[in-house]
Design a protein around this motif. Structure first.
Motif, short mmCIF file in Angstrom:
data_model
loop_
_atom_site.label_atom_id
_atom_site.label_comp_id
_atom_site.label_asym_id
_atom_site.label_seq_id
_atom_site.Cartn_x
_atom_site.Cartn_y
_atom_site.Cartn_z
N GLY A 419 36.63 40.38 43.60
CA GLY A 419 36.31 40.50 45.03
C GLY A 419 37.23 39.59 45.82
N LYS A 420 36.63 38.74 46.63
CA LYS A 420 37.45 37.84 47.44
C LYS A 420 38.04 36.74 46.57
N ALA A 421 39.27 36.36 46.90
CA ALA A 421 39.95 35.35 46.10
C ALA A 421 39.32 33.98 46.29
N LYS A 422 39.33 33.19 45.23
CA LYS A 422 38.91 31.79 45.36
C LYS A 422 40.16 30.93 45.31
N ARG A 423 40.53 30.40 46.45
CA ARG A 423 41.79 29.67 46.56
C ARG A 423 41.61 28.17 46.42
N VAL A 424 40.37 27.71 46.47
CA VAL A 424 40.14 26.26 46.47
C VAL A 424 39.14 25.88 45.39
N LEU A 425 39.48 24.87 44.64
CA LEU A 425 38.54 24.31 43.67
C LEU A 425 38.32 22.86 44.09
#
Ligand code: AMP
Ligand code: ZN
Length: 430
Positions: A419-425
């Motif tokens: 789905g939507k990208a996870k750009r931040v951890l």
């Protein structure tokens, strides 16, 4: 080309008169039917008669995502439940989702707005749209689907993932347009490159409708170059029907927001005060035609700017600038506030870099940027890599005033989400 020339090119004065009528209707309806708004109006000492001009919208209370979660699952219905024909939910972050109900007319309106967007981009009956968004509770795929059918396109409900199958569908049915997230479009571009497929020669793609998450102008150009098509920025949110709220015309300069359906304000995210045209702030939207679940002054948390100048395409509905980020996604490291897109903008402008990245925050505000190398750029020469690393770190420091650690990783090694990208951890909050 217009889907609805009369509305799309309506004189501003007439458009504003229409907006005021619709706003007054909407406010009256919620005052009669929605206990949530009845309470808010009472608390603010507001009655529908107080609404005499569009500027009076500022007297209305805001509605927030938290309000929608608090009223889950009943929602803020303004019609009997029997009149609702579709339910979507928006997951957002954690906890309860938001329940969004559509009447038959709301479903038709959502498709009508998509039809405007698609025709504005040059689509017509006979185009083949491969819809690579997630079908389900998420509005992204279904709303686009029905709008494209309305235009007369052949719609392929492909859903996301399985790039081999996406490619097969594109070849066998001569797909002319795709609807995808920016992260999937980039991922698919990588996939084609690895397979040695030249989309300009072997595919019929001409357009991509790209949205559902923030991305930068550099990313747009990267997708366009890799897939050999034109990318149209598509903005929407489930609370406002899903896609079809604002969309680029062929000028590719800001997105026309359909002002006969949504009243737009830009406010200062902390004070709630209006900001002047041309200045950045939070987008606040009021539905003007929604039957089942009208929303007043909904705080989108999306940061943008209004472009007030008339557009060369002839449409009079004002444009909003590409979303700079979500106020929820703003990061703070060493006292500096920034959006992930500021880093993306730098990374996607460097040809030696690939198309996936991850921002990691840990410890005492240590910022690490992990970024994939481009297939061609991955020659493994340590000296070359070290130079590249320090160039990236310096560019980021010049933009953010915080110097990150930069990890260059081989292509295809960072996680991709469907789905939507996870750009931040952000490990600081774990
Ligand atoms: P959803 O309700 O799941 O459809 O998510 C809506 C949110 O996705 C919006 O509030 C934006 O934060 C983001 N979004 C959607 N389209 C775009 C776009 N074209 N550019 C930037 N962010 C977008
Ligand atoms: Zn235009």
């Amino acid at each position: 080309m217009y889907w609805n020339r009369e509305i799309e090119t309506m004189e501003r004065a007439a458009l504003e008169t229409l907006q005021l009528q619709r706003l007054q209707d909407t406010v009256l309806r919620v005052a009669q039917r929605v206990p949530f708004y009845q309470e808010r109006f009472a608390a603010a000492g507001f009655t529908p008669d107080d609404l005499r001009s569009l500027a009076d919208v500022r007297r209305l209370p805001f509605t927030t995502g938290a309000d929608l979660r608090a009223t889950y699952p009943a929602g803020l219905l303004a019609v009997p439940l029997d009149d609702a024909v579709r339910l979507h939910t928006s997951s957002g972050t954690t906890g309860k989702p938001k329940a969004l109900y559509f009447s038959r007319q709301d479903v038709d309106h959502a498709a009508e707005l998509i039809a405007r967007c698609l025709v504005m981009s040059g689509m017509h009956a006979g185009d083949v749209l491969q819809n690579i968004m997630t079908y389900g509770l998420f509005t992204g795929a279904l709303v686009m689907h029905y709008g494209a059918e309305k235009v007369g396109c052949l719609v392929i409900p492909a859903g996301p993932g399985n790039s081999e199958r996406q490619l097969m569908l594109m070849q066998d049915f001569r797909t002319t347009a795709i609807h995808a997230t920016p992260s999937y479009a980039l991922y698919f571009a990588d996939f084609l490159e690895k397979k040695g497929v030249d989309p300009r020669k072997e595919l019929s793609l001409r357009r991509a409708f790209v949205g559902a998450e923030p991305y930068t102008e550099e990313t747009r150009r990267k997708i366009e170059a890799a897939l050999g098509l034109q990318v149209f920025n598509s903005y929407g949110l489930s609370e406002m029907n899903g896609p079809g709220v604002a969309f680029e015309c062929p000028q590719q300069h800001g997105m026309h927001l359909w002002e006969d359906h949504f009243l737009l304000e830009i406010i200062h995210p902390e004070t709630g005060d209006p900001v002047p045209d041309g200045e950045q702030g939070e987008l606040v939207l009021t539905t003007l035609c929604r039957e089942a679940m009208p929303l007043l002054r909904y705080r989108t948390r999306d940061i943008t700017t209004v472009l007030p100048e008339p557009c060369a395409c002839g449409r009079t509905h004002r444009r909003i600038q590409r979303i700079a980020g979500r106020s929820d996604d703003m990061l703070i490291a060493r006292g500096v506030n920034f959006y992930p897109q500021q880093i993306e903008s730098i990374l996607m402008g460097m040809p030696a870099l690939g198309r996936n990245y991850l921002i990691v925050l840990e410890g005492l505000d240590e910022l690490t940027v992990k970024v994939e190398l481009a297939e061609a750029g991955f020659d493994g020469q340590v000296e070359h890599l070290a130079r590249l690393q320090s160039r990236i770190a310096d560019s980021i420091r010049a933009e953010l005033l915080v110097k990150p650690k930069v990890d260059l990783v081989p292509p295809g090694t960072l996680p991709v989400s469907e789905g939507k990208a996870k750009r931040v951890l952000d490990k600081r909050s774990l």
